[in-house]
Design a protein around this motif. Structure first.
Motif, PDB file in Angstrom:
ATOM      1  N   MET A   1      74.722  73.820  83.264  1.00 26.19           N
ATOM      2  CA  MET A   1      74.512  72.917  84.391  1.00 26.19           C
ATOM      3  C   MET A   1      75.735  72.047  84.605  1.00 26.19           C
ATOM      4  O   MET A   1      76.544  71.892  83.718  1.00 26.19           O
ATOM      5  CB  MET A   1      73.245  72.102  84.174  1.00 26.19           C
ATOM      6  CG  MET A   1      73.376  70.981  83.172  1.00 26.19           C
ATOM      7  SD  MET A   1      71.780  70.238  82.839  1.00 26.19           S
ATOM      8  CE  MET A   1      71.175  69.933  84.466  1.00 26.19           C
ATOM      9  N   PHE A   6      75.352  65.448  83.334  1.00 23.51           N
ATOM     10  CA  PHE A   6      75.414  64.943  81.971  1.00 23.51           C
ATOM     11  C   PHE A   6      76.011  63.563  81.893  1.00 23.51           C
ATOM     12  O   PHE A   6      76.022  62.948  80.845  1.00 23.51           O
ATOM     13  CB  PHE A   6      76.296  65.850  81.115  1.00 23.51           C
ATOM     14  CG  PHE A   6      75.676  67.152  80.820  1.00 23.51           C
ATOM     15  CD1 PHE A   6      74.555  67.213  80.029  1.00 23.51           C
ATOM     16  CD2 PHE A   6      76.214  68.309  81.326  1.00 23.51           C
ATOM     17  CE1 PHE A   6      73.975  68.422  79.751  1.00 23.51           C
ATOM     18  CE2 PHE A   6      75.643  69.524  81.047  1.00 23.51           C
ATOM     19  CZ  PHE A   6      74.525  69.586  80.269  1.00 23.51           C
ATOM     20  N   HIS A 144      64.130  72.431  77.280  1.00 23.65           N
ATOM     21  CA  HIS A 144      64.354  71.043  77.687  1.00 23.65           C
ATOM     22  C   HIS A 144      64.030  70.913  79.157  1.00 23.65           C
ATOM     23  O   HIS A 144      63.689  71.898  79.810  1.00 23.65           O
ATOM     24  CB  HIS A 144      65.765  70.564  77.360  1.00 23.65           C
ATOM     25  CG  HIS A 144      66.881  71.324  78.023  1.00 23.65           C
ATOM     26  ND1 HIS A 144      67.038  72.683  77.923  1.00 23.65           N
ATOM     27  CD2 HIS A 144      67.907  70.897  78.807  1.00 23.65           C
ATOM     28  CE1 HIS A 144      68.109  73.055  78.600  1.00 23.65           C
ATOM     29  NE2 HIS A 144      68.654  71.992  79.148  1.00 23.65           N
ATOM     30  N   HIS A 146      65.875  70.074  81.909  1.00 24.62           N
ATOM     31  CA  HIS A 146      66.885  70.125  82.970  1.00 24.62           C
ATOM     32  C   HIS A 146      66.473  71.115  84.066  1.00 24.62           C
ATOM     33  O   HIS A 146      65.702  72.043  83.823  1.00 24.62           O
ATOM     34  CB  HIS A 146      68.255  70.495  82.397  1.00 24.62           C
ATOM     35  CG  HIS A 146      68.864  69.376  81.594  1.00 24.62           C
ATOM     36  ND1 HIS A 146      69.908  69.549  80.721  1.00 24.62           N
ATOM     37  CD2 HIS A 146      68.562  68.045  81.558  1.00 24.62           C
ATOM     38  CE1 HIS A 146      70.229  68.376  80.175  1.00 24.62           C
ATOM     39  NE2 HIS A 146      69.428  67.464  80.659  1.00 24.62           N
ATOM     40  N   ASP A 148      67.632  73.634  85.561  1.00 24.20           N
ATOM     41  CA  ASP A 148      67.815  75.083  85.474  1.00 24.20           C
ATOM     42  C   ASP A 148      66.898  75.704  84.422  1.00 24.20           C
ATOM     43  O   ASP A 148      67.019  76.893  84.113  1.00 24.20           O
ATOM     44  CB  ASP A 148      69.289  75.419  85.209  1.00 24.20           C
ATOM     45  CG  ASP A 148      69.944  74.517  84.174  1.00 24.20           C
ATOM     46  OD1 ASP A 148      69.368  73.466  83.841  1.00 24.20           O
ATOM     47  OD2 ASP A 148      71.029  74.858  83.689  1.00 24.20           O
ATOM     48  N   HIS A 149      65.986  74.931  83.892  1.00 23.02           N
ATOM     49  CA  HIS A 149      65.018  75.438  82.908  1.00 23.02           C
ATOM     50  C   HIS A 149      63.570  75.192  83.351  1.00 23.02           C
ATOM     51  O   HIS A 149      62.668  75.837  82.853  1.00 23.02           O
ATOM     52  CB  HIS A 149      65.293  74.804  81.542  1.00 23.02           C
ATOM     53  CG  HIS A 149      66.676  75.129  81.045  1.00 23.02           C
ATOM     54  ND1 HIS A 149      66.919  76.129  80.130  1.00 23.02           N
ATOM     55  CD2 HIS A 149      67.895  74.641  81.398  1.00 23.02           C
ATOM     56  CE1 HIS A 149      68.235  76.226  79.927  1.00 23.02           C
ATOM     57  NE2 HIS A 149      68.841  75.327  80.679  1.00 23.02           N
ATOM     58  N   HIS A 226      71.829  67.578  73.401  1.00 23.98           N
ATOM     59  CA  HIS A 226      72.042  67.969  74.802  1.00 23.98           C
ATOM     60  C   HIS A 226      71.056  67.194  75.684  1.00 23.98           C
ATOM     61  O   HIS A 226      71.387  66.733  76.765  1.00 23.98           O
ATOM     62  CB  HIS A 226      71.857  69.473  74.936  1.00 23.98           C
ATOM     63  CG  HIS A 226      71.938  69.959  76.343  1.00 23.98           C
ATOM     64  ND1 HIS A 226      73.131  70.120  77.007  1.00 23.98           N
ATOM     65  CD2 HIS A 226      70.972  70.307  77.229  1.00 23.98           C
ATOM     66  CE1 HIS A 226      72.894  70.545  78.242  1.00 23.98           C
ATOM     67  NE2 HIS A 226      71.590  70.660  78.402  1.00 23.98           N
ATOM     68  N   ASP A 247      70.122  74.950  75.651  1.00 24.83           N
ATOM     69  CA  ASP A 247      71.465  74.422  75.896  1.00 24.83           C
ATOM     70  C   ASP A 247      72.001  73.634  74.704  1.00 24.83           C
ATOM     71  O   ASP A 247      73.051  72.981  74.823  1.00 24.83           O
ATOM     72  CB  ASP A 247      71.488  73.569  77.169  1.00 24.83           C
ATOM     73  CG  ASP A 247      71.470  74.433  78.412  1.00 24.83           C
ATOM     74  OD1 ASP A 247      71.683  75.657  78.284  1.00 24.83           O
ATOM     75  OD2 ASP A 247      71.248  73.903  79.508  1.00 24.83           O
TER      76      ASP A 247
HETATM   77 ZN   LIG Z   1      70.582  71.656  80.119  1.00 25.48          ZN
END
Ligand SMILES: [Zn+2]
Length: 302
Positions: A1, A6, A144, A146, A148-149, A226, A247
């Motif tokens: 990502m 981040f 996790h 984020h 994209d998950h 992460h 990640d």
């Molecule tokens: Zn991530």
């Protein structure tokens, strides 16, 4: 990502937090039990599924502010959004991560949408396209929270339970204030998140280890850094043990060259410790096949 996501320094409190409950599934265990399970006959089938691909500058995957990355030439990395299907003969089907949904992007805040447009994500299939041809999962185990998950959760029935590591649901950074929090959109209308009840691993190999079904077939590993609740999963599959690291280590640069990844300032030390623990575990158990967050171990294109 993208690195933007981040760049979180301090924490800011935001009113709404998706409700969480402590998971009743799984029991805390230890590394010696996990290691002993590697020699048992695998009963679970395991399949990796590709949902989307994107291309991004290396700075999205390695921490360019860290002098250890200075020797890595400029360039781009190909990244993949994966999910994993596990079928347990007794307990049924589960997904690790959720794939992607066409419904996520239109609901995101404009800044986040712009960041995503820059990534030029090429969707190969959505979870809505993938699911009807298959049995629905009984639950989703997330690495996790984020974007994209979690996106594919929008394409799943609202009553599918979702499991996640402790601390991810509560994570509130100023970045999320700017870009919104995609996970909150993906979780809208869904029941409480189930947080894995990690306790410290008495053997010290990981921050925490849970035997999910109580039979040594599937394990959750606490890999903070992460994100606060980053979680990996070890599956004793019929064709050998698989380790999905999320990640905690996204790319081959992170795995093979131990390049530090971008991480929130508050999680940097933990992120390196988690990645080190994974590499140590894999080196001690070469029969374990490792699945990185966004790249294949072997092939540039998948
Ligand atoms: Zn991530």
């Amino acid at each position: 990502m993208p690195v933007l996501l981040f760049a979180s320094g301090g924490c800011a409190t935001v009113a709404a937090v998706h409700p969480v409950v402590v998971s009743e599934l799984g029991a805390p265990s230890r590394a010696s039990a996990l290691e002993a399970s590697l020699s048992q006959r695998g009963v679970v089938t395991f399949e990796r599924v590709v949902f989307a691909r994107w291309t991004a500058g290396r700075g999205a995957f390695i921490d360019r502010d860290d002098p250890r990355t200075a020797g890595v030439p400029k360039g781009t990395e190909e990244a993949v959004i994966y999910a994993y299907v596990i079928d347990h003969p007794r307990f049924g089907r589960y997904l690790i991560d959720s794939g992607v949904s066409a419904d996520l992007e239109p609901r995101l805040n404009p800044l986040m949408r712009r960041a995503l447009r820059d990534l030029n994500i090429r969707v190969e299939q959505t979870t809505a396209e993938w699911l009807p041809r298959r049995a629905s999962p009984r639950a989703v185990f997330l690495t996790h929270l984020h974007f994209d998950h979690v996106g594919g959760l929008l394409d799943m029935s609202a009553d599918t339970p979702v499991y996640v590591g402790r601390g991810d649901a509560e994570e509130r950074s100023w970045t999320y204030r700017l870009i919104g929090r995609p996970a909150d959109i993906a979780l809208e209308g869904k029941g409480p998140l189930h947080e894995w009840a990690f306790t410290p691993d008495p053997d010290g190999a990981f921050a925490g280890i849970i035997d999910i079904f109580g039979d040594g077939s599937v394990w959750a590993l606490s890999l903070p850094g992460h994100s606060p609740g980053s979680t990996g999963y070890l599956i004793n599959a019929v064709d050998g043990p698989k380790l999905v690291v999320g990640d905690a280590v996204s790319t081959r640069l992170g795995w093979e060259q131990a390049m530090p990844q971008p991480a929130p300032a508050s999680g940097r030390v933990e992120a390196e410790a988690s990645a080190d623990r994974l590499r140590r575990f894999a080196a001690a158990h070469p029969q374990v096949e490792v699945f990185l967050g966004h790249q294949s171990r072997t092939n540039q294109t998948d």
